[in-house]
Design an enzyme around this catalytic site. Sequence first.
Site, PDB file in Angstrom:
ATOM      1  N   GLY A  11      75.073  37.760  42.711  1.00  0.00           N
ATOM      2  CA  GLY A  11      73.831  38.544  42.762  1.00  0.00           C
ATOM      3  C   GLY A  11      73.418  38.815  44.202  1.00  0.00           C
ATOM      4  N   ARG A  25      78.095  40.735  64.709  1.00  0.00           N
ATOM      5  CA  ARG A  25      77.770  40.793  66.150  1.00  0.00           C
ATOM      6  C   ARG A  25      78.199  39.516  66.875  1.00  0.00           C
ATOM      7  NH1 ARG A  25      72.794  44.988  66.642  1.00  0.00           N
ATOM      8  NH2 ARG A  25      74.070  46.715  65.864  1.00  0.00           N
ATOM      9  N   ARG A  72      80.292  40.542  40.335  1.00  0.00           N
ATOM     10  CA  ARG A  72      80.715  39.281  39.713  1.00  0.00           C
ATOM     11  C   ARG A  72      82.099  39.612  39.150  1.00  0.00           C
ATOM     12  NH1 ARG A  72      75.959  36.484  39.848  1.00  0.00           N
ATOM     13  NH2 ARG A  72      74.039  37.576  39.309  1.00  0.00           N
ATOM     14  N   ASP A 103      76.220  29.587  44.242  1.00  0.00           N
ATOM     15  CA  ASP A 103      77.127  28.546  43.756  1.00  0.00           C
ATOM     16  C   ASP A 103      78.474  29.101  43.267  1.00  0.00           C
ATOM     17  OD1 ASP A 103      77.367  25.636  42.774  1.00  0.00           O
ATOM     18  OD2 ASP A 103      77.850  26.833  40.998  1.00  0.00           O
ATOM     19  N   GLY A 104      78.432  30.161  42.441  1.00  0.00           N
ATOM     20  CA  GLY A 104      79.673  30.734  41.899  1.00  0.00           C
ATOM     21  C   GLY A 104      80.561  31.263  43.018  1.00  0.00           C
ATOM     22  N   THR A 125      71.041  33.621  47.871  1.00  0.00           N
ATOM     23  CA  THR A 125      70.654  33.775  46.470  1.00  0.00           C
ATOM     24  C   THR A 125      69.146  33.589  46.367  1.00  0.00           C
ATOM     25  OG1 THR A 125      70.652  32.722  44.282  1.00  0.00           O
ATOM     26  CG2 THR A 125      71.405  31.351  46.082  1.00  0.00           C
ATOM     27  N   ASP A 127      67.694  32.385  43.973  1.00  0.00           N
ATOM     28  CA  ASP A 127      67.391  31.235  43.110  1.00  0.00           C
ATOM     29  C   ASP A 127      67.028  29.958  43.881  1.00  0.00           C
ATOM     30  OD1 ASP A 127      68.068  32.992  41.106  1.00  0.00           O
ATOM     31  OD2 ASP A 127      70.069  32.159  40.773  1.00  0.00           O
ATOM     32  N   ASP A 129      68.914  27.504  44.654  1.00  0.00           N
ATOM     33  CA  ASP A 129      69.438  26.369  43.888  1.00  0.00           C
ATOM     34  C   ASP A 129      70.640  25.704  44.577  1.00  0.00           C
ATOM     35  OD1 ASP A 129      71.141  28.510  43.568  1.00  0.00           O
ATOM     36  OD2 ASP A 129      71.363  28.306  41.408  1.00  0.00           O
ATOM     37  N   ARG A 154      46.929  39.959  37.988  1.00  0.00           N
ATOM     38  CA  ARG A 154      45.631  39.273  37.937  1.00  0.00           C
ATOM     39  C   ARG A 154      44.470  40.284  37.869  1.00  0.00           C
ATOM     40  NH1 ARG A 154      44.264  34.175  38.510  1.00  0.00           N
ATOM     41  NH2 ARG A 154      46.198  33.289  39.238  1.00  0.00           N
ATOM     42  N   ARG A 162      42.358  38.912  29.667  1.00  0.00           N
ATOM     43  CA  ARG A 162      43.557  38.596  28.881  1.00  0.00           C
ATOM     44  C   ARG A 162      44.325  37.424  29.489  1.00  0.00           C
ATOM     45  NH1 ARG A 162      46.022  44.673  28.666  1.00  0.00           N
ATOM     46  NH2 ARG A 162      45.124  45.339  26.688  1.00  0.00           N
ATOM     47  N   MET A 169      62.847  35.180  37.550  1.00  0.00           N
ATOM     48  CA  MET A 169      64.266  34.785  37.591  1.00  0.00           C
ATOM     49  C   MET A 169      64.429  33.379  38.167  1.00  0.00           C
ATOM     50  SD  MET A 169      66.494  38.073  38.693  1.00  0.00           S
ATOM     51  CE  MET A 169      67.074  39.213  37.465  1.00  0.00           C
ATOM     52  N   ARG A 171      67.685  31.655  37.290  1.00  0.00           N
ATOM     53  CA  ARG A 171      68.772  31.059  36.496  1.00  0.00           C
ATOM     54  C   ARG A 171      68.307  29.698  35.974  1.00  0.00           C
ATOM     55  NH1 ARG A 171      73.937  33.118  36.301  1.00  0.00           N
ATOM     56  NH2 ARG A 171      73.643  34.342  38.173  1.00  0.00           N
ATOM     57  N   GLU A 187      47.859  29.550  36.494  1.00  0.00           N
ATOM     58  CA  GLU A 187      47.177  28.469  35.770  1.00  0.00           C
ATOM     59  C   GLU A 187      48.182  27.461  35.216  1.00  0.00           C
ATOM     60  OE1 GLU A 187      45.933  31.516  35.857  1.00  0.00           O
ATOM     61  OE2 GLU A 187      43.951  30.982  36.622  1.00  0.00           O
ATOM     62  N   ARG A 211      35.178  26.514  29.703  1.00  0.00           N
ATOM     63  CA  ARG A 211      34.467  26.468  30.991  1.00  0.00           C
ATOM     64  C   ARG A 211      34.076  27.865  31.460  1.00  0.00           C
ATOM     65  NH1 ARG A 211      38.715  23.748  33.133  1.00  0.00           N
ATOM     66  NH2 ARG A 211      38.921  25.405  34.687  1.00  0.00           N
ATOM     67  N   HIS A 215      40.361  34.841  32.081  1.00  0.00           N
ATOM     68  CA  HIS A 215      41.745  35.321  32.144  1.00  0.00           C
ATOM     69  C   HIS A 215      42.635  34.190  32.647  1.00  0.00           C
ATOM     70  CE1 HIS A 215      40.414  35.841  36.319  1.00  0.00           C
ATOM     71  NE2 HIS A 215      41.667  35.515  36.584  1.00  0.00           N
TER      72      HIS A 215
END
Length: 319
Positions: A11, A25, A72, A103-104, A125, A127, A129, A154, A162, A169, A171, A187, A211, A215
């Site tokens: 990715g 460079r 990939r 990682d991959g 990445t 992620d 990770d 927000r 609401r 994302m 993974r 929240e 309270r 939202h």
Amino acid sequence: MKKIAVVTSGGDAPGMNAAIRAIVRKSIYHGLDVYGIKRGYLGMINQEIECLRLGSVADIIHRGGTILRTARSPEFLTMEGREKAFAFLKGERIDGLVIIGGDGSFRGAKVLEDAGFSTIGVPGTIDNDIPFTDYSIGFDTAVNTVADAINKVRDTATSHERIYVIEVMGRSSGYIALQAGLAGGAETIIVPEAPFDLTEVCNRLMRGVKRGKLHSVILVAEGAASAFSVAEEIQKCVQMEVRVTILGHLQRGGTPTAFDRVLASRLGAKAVDLLLEGKKGCTVGFWKGEIIATPYDEIFSHTKEFSWDDYKTASILAI
Ligand code: F6P
């Protein structure tokens, strides 16, 4: 070490271009010839290579994506694909390879290493990770993108009173959710690293409603649950309207932050230094304030530690 090649794989992540620029460079500064292999491991199989000069990487430090493109490559998982890649790299007389990815991509680099090539991995990445680096290239930009999205959601969440469930994302990592949730004041943050109980999430929401909270924003890491199933469960226990936003691939694009550009420049430059010092079979990382090198085997045998302190802080602050 006379000829090195750089490749981006897996990715894409904002800041990969800044890393390519640094590698090109720094290599030219040291008198090396430097080549770019297109489309990750697929480009090694399909023999897609181009010479990179100082001008090839002009005007890219601030651009998202990767000028080398990425892919990939299931074909590289086969012996036949690998043999083609090995033959290509030997034919091109590549002395050292810098692989920018996650990682991959590093597992692919280890395959090349075991076949006798000298490789260095640069963590790129969103992620975050990869162990033995506090940050991977692209993570900071992705977190800023998500924090910005939370601000926007927000506004409408407040106007309509609401609950919004936002899926991000990562993974199997909850890092993006955690950091963006902290930055955006979510929240509730649901991550794969921590067990979660939707009844407790609902109780927490209800306490907020009592309270006078009108939202709420709930951030869900894709590795933990689907935002739609979380929203469905929440809707059963609250009277308020619930909506879902899945941020998806927009988290991978955009102008890299200054942090990611600096990180990419440092890690890219260090990768070239390591090859020149005769080091190989390791990744570079920014770990506890220093740029370090870590062997692939160490990377593969560790899982990146989750930031439990931040997780605890986030849940205390979001009361
Ligand atoms: O590894 C980066 C990442 O964006 C993950 O967060 C996500 O799960 C995955 O890639 C998506 O992959 P693709 O772009 O192939 O759909």
